[in-house]
Write an enzyme that holds these catalytic residues in place. Structure first.
Site, short mmCIF file in Angstrom:
data_model
loop_
_atom_site.label_atom_id
_atom_site.label_comp_id
_atom_site.label_asym_id
_atom_site.label_seq_id
_atom_site.Cartn_x
_atom_site.Cartn_y
_atom_site.Cartn_z
N SER A 1 8.10 4.29 -0.18
CA SER A 1 7.06 3.47 -0.86
C SER A 1 7.24 4.08 -2.42
O SER A 1 6.98 3.27 -3.29
CB SER A 1 5.88 3.83 -0.02
N SER B 1 0.66 -1.18 -0.14
CA SER B 1 0.03 -0.21 -0.16
C SER B 1 0.88 1.17 0.07
O SER B 1 1.81 1.14 0.69
CB SER B 1 -0.85 -0.10 1.29
N GLU B 2 0.48 2.26 -0.73
CA GLU B 2 1.21 3.24 -0.98
C GLU B 2 1.81 4.06 0.37
O GLU B 2 2.51 5.13 0.18
CB GLU B 2 0.84 4.10 -2.20
N ASN B 3 0.69 3.97 1.37
CA ASN B 3 1.16 4.67 2.54
C ASN B 3 2.26 4.19 3.33
O ASN B 3 2.55 4.45 4.44
CB ASN B 3 -0.32 4.77 3.23
N GLY B 4 2.82 2.97 3.03
CA GLY B 4 3.90 2.33 3.48
C GLY B 4 3.86 1.01 4.15
O GLY B 4 4.24 0.94 5.46
#
Length: 216
Positions: free
Chosen positions: A89, A47-50
């Protein structure tokens, strides 16, 4: 009992994922894909939030406020999962290290261009990572409903701002599986309970019907 269209889409997309894939799931419908991975197939969800190592949605009452996806929905973490900051990320995304990204869509046109980040005149929180994901991932799958308020979402030419000029790799809707190619949009599969005539009627773009058209 009729299957929810979004569930049907998520289940079909899950069949596209292969053992060992590093997969990004966009917000909304794509997050459901994690719930339907075929038994025995192990993939790594990013997930791009890490986070790498996202699992399915938690059972009600077992949510952890520190474990969310990019859309702020609660997720679980599988054994061995790792977390990191946004810089790492996006370096991973922009560096071409993702095998697959699954994104929602507002429109896809005959050239395979995706529009999914804004509707002019409507307030948006920001462009998010969609542009980076479409440009950077090795394979881009768009998971979306076939129409919106009765209007086709697979169109001749996108009227909404494009997310990227890159051609996406696959479109999965509740009615069809369509592959953009150099020749155009190839209709490869239709849903069990629909007809070819219905799919063509609800699609503005020209479709090339595969000689090996299947049902899913």
């Amino acid at each position: 009992m009729a299957v929810d269209p979004k569930e049907k889409i998520a289940r079909r997309v899950a069949q596209e994922l292969k053992e060992g894939d590093l997969v990004n799931l966009g917000i909304g419908l794509p997050t459901l894909v994690a719930n339907y991975i075929p038994k025995g197939v192990h993939v790594f969800f990013q997930s791009e939030n890490g986070i790498i190592g996202m699992g399915p949605e938690p059972e009600k009452g077992f949510e952890n406020k520190d474990l969310t996806n990019a859309g702020a929905g609660f997720v679980t973490a599988l054994p061995g999962a790792m977390t990191f900051d946004s810089a790492f990320s996006f370096a991973m995304i922009r560096g071409g290290h993702l095998d697959v990204t699954v994104l929602g869509g507002l429109q896809v046109d005959e050239e395979g261009h995706l529009a999914n980040w804004m509707i002019p005149g409507k307030m948006i929180p920001g462009m998010g990572g969609a542009m980076d994901l479409v440009t950077g991932a090795k394979r881009v799958i768009v998971a979306m409903t076939h129409t919106a308020k009765g209007e086709p979402k697979i169109v001749k030419k996108c009227t909404l701002p494009l997310t990227s000029i890159r051609r996406i790799d696959l479109i999965v809707t509740e009615l069809a599986v369509i592959r953009p190619t150099d020749e155009g949009l190839v209709l490869e599969e239709i849903a069990e309970e629909t007809t070819l005539e219905e799919v063509l009627k609800l699609t503005e773009a020209k479709l090339i019907v595969s000689e090996n058209l299947k049902r899913f």
